[in-house]
Motif scaffolding. Structure first.
Motif, PDB file in Angstrom:
ATOM      1  N   ASN A 495       0.777  -1.234   0.000  1.00 12.59           N
ATOM      2  CA  ASN A 495       0.000   0.000   0.000  1.00 12.59           C
ATOM      3  C   ASN A 495       0.812   1.289   0.000  1.00 12.59           C
ATOM      4  O   ASN A 495       0.245   2.355  -0.265  1.00 12.59           O
ATOM      5  N   THR A 581      -6.616  -0.745  -2.636  1.00 14.62           N
ATOM      6  CA  THR A 581      -7.691  -1.575  -3.186  1.00 14.62           C
ATOM      7  C   THR A 581      -8.627  -2.130  -2.111  1.00 14.62           C
ATOM      8  O   THR A 581      -9.722  -2.576  -2.444  1.00 14.62           O
ATOM      9  N   ARG A 582      -8.200  -2.099  -0.835  1.00 16.20           N
ATOM     10  CA  ARG A 582      -9.042  -2.677   0.225  1.00 16.20           C
ATOM     11  C   ARG A 582      -9.355  -1.581   1.241  1.00 16.20           C
ATOM     12  O   ARG A 582      -8.491  -1.134   1.992  1.00 16.20           O
ATOM     13  N   ASP A 584     -12.414  -0.352   4.138  1.00 19.10           N
ATOM     14  CA  ASP A 584     -13.591  -0.762   4.920  1.00 19.10           C
ATOM     15  C   ASP A 584     -14.658   0.332   4.804  1.00 19.10           C
ATOM     16  O   ASP A 584     -14.784   1.201   5.664  1.00 19.10           O
ATOM     17  N   GLU A 653      -6.585  -3.717   5.592  1.00 22.62           N
ATOM     18  CA  GLU A 653      -7.684  -2.907   5.086  1.00 22.62           C
ATOM     19  C   GLU A 653      -7.614  -1.510   5.703  1.00 22.62           C
ATOM     20  O   GLU A 653      -7.376  -1.371   6.903  1.00 22.62           O
TER      21      GLU A 653
END
Length: 691
Positions: A495, A581-582, A584, A653
Motif C-alpha cells: 500500500n 484496493t481494500r 472498509d 484494510e
C-alpha cells in the motif's frame, strides 16, 4: 448592407441573404423556408438570424428539437455570434448549413469600378433611355458589367436594370421592382439574374414563396437566359420578357449570346418617367485613381500590407509569451531548488539530533532494566534473610514505584513505533522519570537502619506483589507479540506506493500533510485542514507519491464542512497509478484492542526526503484503543504531517483516516472512519469503489 452566405450541406447549394433578419422554419411566410430531407425535425418557427452591431447572430425561436452551432445548443433568448466556418444545425438530425461569409458590405462593391451614380438603380422606362440619344448613334458600351431590358407582358411597360447581379422582387434592396412593395404575391427577393465569369447569364430562384418560372418551366438551381426569354414571378405574378442583354466586355465565347435581341414591342411609356430622369454614363469619364493606381490594385496592396502587419504583431506576441513562460519556469525552478537545499540542511541537523537521542534512550532503557533486576535481587535476599522492617518497607516502596514505572512503560511500548527516531518525546520523559526514581531509591537504601524479624504473612504479601508485577510484564510482552504478529511488512509493501505527501500553498505559507489514492484515475483522500489550513482557501495543491521525486497538481473536488468529519477529496490531474484496493467502507473492520498500523509522512517534507530527494513513507504500529461509529482512537506514534494518513487493520484494510493528535500525548491519535468519506465522492466513483 449586411451579407450572409450559407451552404446547404445536403446538396451543397449556396444561399445568400442581404437583409437584416432571416427567419428559418417550415412556415411559408418566413424568409428561409426549410424543406426536403431532414425538414421533418424542423419546427414551423425554428430559428432567427439577425444582423446587429456589425455582426450576425443566431437565436432559437423555441424549436422542439433545438438549434445548434458547432454541436453546441443555442439557449432560447441567448443569441450566439456567427463566424465563417461555423455549422448551423436545426435539430441533431436535421438540416445543416455551413457559414461561408458574414459581412457588412460585399467586397465586390469596393474593388469593382462602378459609375459614380447608378442610373439604373430604379425602374426606368426603356424608351426614355432611347429618346435621349440620336437615332443613328451607336449604343455606348455599358459601364456596369451587364444591362438588362425587360417588358412587363401584363402592362406592356419596359424597364431596365444593371449590375453584375440583378435582383428582382418587391424589396428596396432589389435592382428591379416590377410591383409595389405591398404586393405580397412577390417575395422580398424573388429571383436574381447573374453574369457568370464565363460570360453566361443565368437566373436563380431566391427561395421565393411562389417560385420562379423561365418560359413557363419552374427554375431549379441555375438556368441560362437570353434575349426573348420570359421570366414569371409565380403562377399569378408579373410576366417579364427579356428584350435586351448587354455586357460591358463579353468574352469571345459569349459574344454571340449577347447579340440576339427580341423585336421591340410598341409600348406606352408611363408619363412619370422622362428622359431627363436618367443619366447616361459617358464612356469618356475618367477612371477614379487611388494614389495613382487603380482601385482594385490599391485595395489588393492595402490588404497585403495589413496581413504583413498582422503577422508581425502575432510573431511579437508569440515570442513575448515564450520569454515570459521561460522566465516563469526558471523562477519556479530556482525557488524549488532553494527550498530543497534548505530542507536538506534542516534534515541533516535533525538526523544528528535523532541519532544522539537514540543513543541516550538506549542507555536509559538499559539502566532502568539493570536497576529493576537489582531491586528484585535485593528483595529476594531480604525475604530469604529476614531483613529488617525498614529495609522491607523500602523495598515495598521500590516495588510500588517499579509497578508504576511498568505501567508507564506499558503505555510507552503500546504507542511506540519501529523507528526510535519517532519516540524522542516518550524517551525523554522516561529517562527523566527513571533518573529521579533511581536517585530516590538509593537515598532510601542508604538511610535504612534497624533490624528485627518480619512476620511470615508480610513476606507472602510481598511475594504476591512481585508475582503480580511479573504477570503484568508478561501481559505487556504478549501485547507486543500481538503487534509483531501482524504482517506489517506486507501491508507496507502492498500500500505505500498509494500514499502521497500533500503540499498546500496558501498565500505566503506552505503546509504539509498526507493522504492516499483510492482509484486508478487519481481520486485521493486527505483531511479538510490539510487543503484548507486555518479555514483559508488554498491557492494550489500538489501531491508527491511515495518513492517519487516530482509533484503532481491536484484539484479540490469536495470538502466536508465543519463541524463535520475532517475529510476532503482531491482529484490528481492526469494520474494513472497505484491505489489502495481494500477499504472498509462498511465501518465494521476495526475492533478495540486489535493491532493497527499507519503509513504517512510524520513531520511532513522535513522527514520525508532522503539523500536523493526522493519522498519516503514512515510506518508506525499500535492498537485500536477505542472504536465508535464516528471516531476511532489509535495508540501509536504520530506527529504533525501524519494528517490524512491511512490507518490499516491487521488484515491490510484501510479502516480510518488520521485526523488529529494531542500535543501532550504524542502517541494518541484520533481518526475518522473511512465510511464517512463516501458521501463526498461523485456518484460514479462511489459505485466503483463499493462494488
Amino acid at each position: 448592407m449586411p451579407l450572409l452566405r450559407l451552404r446547404d450541406l445536403r446538396d451543397q447549394n449556396t444561399h445568400e441573404f442581404e437583409v437584416a433578419e432571416i427567419r428559418l422554419g417550415r412556415d411559408p411566410s418566413f424568409e428561409f423556408v426549410v424543406s426536403g430531407d431532414g425538414s421533418e425535425v424542423v419546427s414551423g418557427a425554428h430559428a432567427r438570424l439577425a444582423h446587429r452591431e456589425g455582426a450576425w447572430w443566431i437565436d432559437d425561436l423555441g424549436g422542439r428539437n433545438g438549434t445548434f452551432v458547432d454541436n453546441t445548443r443555442v439557449a432560447e433568448g441567448q443569441p450566439v455570434a456567427l463566424a465563417v466556418g461555423k455549422v448551423i444545425a436545426l435539430g441533431t438530425r436535421g438540416v445543416r448549413f455551413e457559414v461561408l461569409a458574414v459581412a457588412e458590405h460585399r467586397i465586390a462593391d469596393t474593388i469593382i469600378d462602378q459609375p459614380a451614380a447608378n442610373p439604373l438603380a430604379e425602374t426606368v422606362p426603356m424608351d426614355a433611355v432611347r429618346d435621349d440619344r440620336p437615332p443613328a448613334a451607336p449604343r455606348p458600351t455599358p459601364r456596369a458589367p451587364m444591362e438588362l431590358a425587360f417588358m412587363d407582358m401584363r402592362t406592356a411597360r419596359t424597364m431596365v436594370a444593371a449590375g453584375g447581379r440583378v435582383r428582382i422582387g418587391r424589396g428596396k434592396e432589389c435592382e428591379l421592382r416590377p410591383v409595389e412593395s405591398g404586393d405580397t404575391s412577390v417575395s422580398r427577393v424573388h429571383c436574381e439574374i447573374v453574369l457568370k465569369p464565363d460570360g453566361a447569364v443565368v437566373v436563380r430562384d431566391a427561395r421565393s414563396r411562389n417560385g420562379t418560372l423561365l418560359n413557363d418551366v419552374p427554375v431549379s438551381g441555375e438556368a441560362v437566359v437570353k434575349a426573348g426569354d420570359r421570366i414569371k414571378l409565380g403562377d399569378a405574378g408579373p410576366d417579364l420578357q427579356i428584350t435586351e442583354i448587354r455586357r460591358a466586355a463579353a468574352p469571345a465565347s459569349a459574344a454571340s449570346a449577347a447579340e440576339p435581341v427580341a423585336p421591340p414591342v410598341a409600348t406606352e411609356t408611363p408619363a412619370a418617367a422622362s428622359p431627363a430622369a436618367v443619366e447616361t454614363p459617358q464612356a469618356s469619364e475618367p477612371r477614379r485613381s487611388f494614389a495613382g493606381k487603380g482601385r482594385t490594385i490599391f485595395f489588393k496592396e492595402l490588404i497585403h500590407e495589413t496581413e504583413k502587419k498582422s503577422a508581425s504583431r502575432v510573431r511579437w506576441l508569440v515570442w513575448t509569451f515564450v520569454l515570459l513562460l521561460l522566465g516563469g519556469v526558471g523562477g519556479v525552478y530556482w525557488y524549488n531548488e532553494r527550498r530543497v537545499r534548505e530542507t536538506e540542511v534542516q534534515l541533516a541537523a535533525q538526523r544528528d539530533e535523532l541519532a544522539a537521542a537514540r543513543a541516550s534512550a538506549d542507555s536509559v532503557r538499559a539502566a532502568a532494566v539493570a536497576e529493576y533486576q537489582r531491586l528484585g535481587s535485593e528483595l529476594e535476599s531480604a525475604r530469604a534473610g529476614s531483613a529488617p522492617a525498614a529495609v522491607v518497607d523500602s523495598l515495598r516502596s521500590a516495588l510500588q514505584e517499579a509497578q508504576r514505572r511498568t505501567s508507564a512503560l506499558e503505555d510507552a511500548l503500546r504507542r511506540a513505533q519501529a523507528s526510535v527516531s519517532q519516540q524522542l518525546a516518550a524517551g525523554d520523559s522516561l529517562r527523566q522519570a527513571a533518573q529521579e526514581e533511581t536517585a530516590r531509591l538509593r537515598a532510601q537504601l542508604a538511610n535504612s537502619s534497624g533490624g528485627g524479624n518480619l512476620p511470615r504473612a508480610l513476606l507472602d504479601s510481598l511475594r504476591q506483589a512481585v508475582g503480580a508485577a511479573e504477570q503484568r510484564a508478561a501481559e505487556i510482552e504478549a501485547g507486543l507479540r500481538a503487534v509483531r504478529g501482524a504482517d506489517l511488512a506486507s501491508i507496507a509493501q502492498a500500500n505505500q506506493a498509494s500514499v502521497g505527501l500533500v503540499t498546500t500553498f496558501a498565500g505566503a505559507d506552505i503546509y504539509d500533510g498526507s493522504g492516499f489514492a483510492i482509484t486508478a484515475d487519481g481520486y485521493f483522500i486527505t483531511n479538510r485542514h490539510v487543503v484548507s489550513p486555518g479555514n483559508q482557501s488554498a491557492d494550489s495543491v500538489f501531491v508527491t507519491f511515495a518513492d517519487q521525486r516530482t509533484m503532481s497538481r491536484a484539484d479540490v473536488i469536495a470538502v466536508q464542512p465543519a463541524p463535520g468529519a475532517d475529510v476532503a477529496v482531491l482529484k490528481i490531474r492526469n494520474y494513472r497509478g497505484p491505489h489502495v484496493t481494500r477499504v472498509d467502507w462498511t465501518g465494521t473492520k476495526a475492533r478495540q484492542g486489535e493491532p493497527a498500523a499507519l503509513i504517512g509522512f510524520p513531520a511532513g517534507v522535513a522527514a520525508a526526503l532522503d539523500e536523493t530527494r526522493t519522498v519516503r513513507t514512515s510506518m508506525s504500529a499500535g492498537i485500536f484503543s477505542k472504536v465508535t461509529p464516528d471516531l476511532i482512537q489509535f495508540d501509536g506514534f504520530t506527529v504533525g504531517g501524519s494528517s490524512g494518513s491511512p490507518v490499516f487493520n491487521a488484515d491490510g484494510e484501510v479502516v480510518a483516516v488520521h485526523a488529529a493528535g494531542l500535543r501532550e500525548a504524542a502517541g494518541l491519535a484520533f481518526t475518522v472512519p473511512a465510511r464517512l468519506v463516501l458521501g463526498l465522492l461523485p456518484v460514479e466513483v462511489r459505485r466503483a469503489v463499493t462494488r
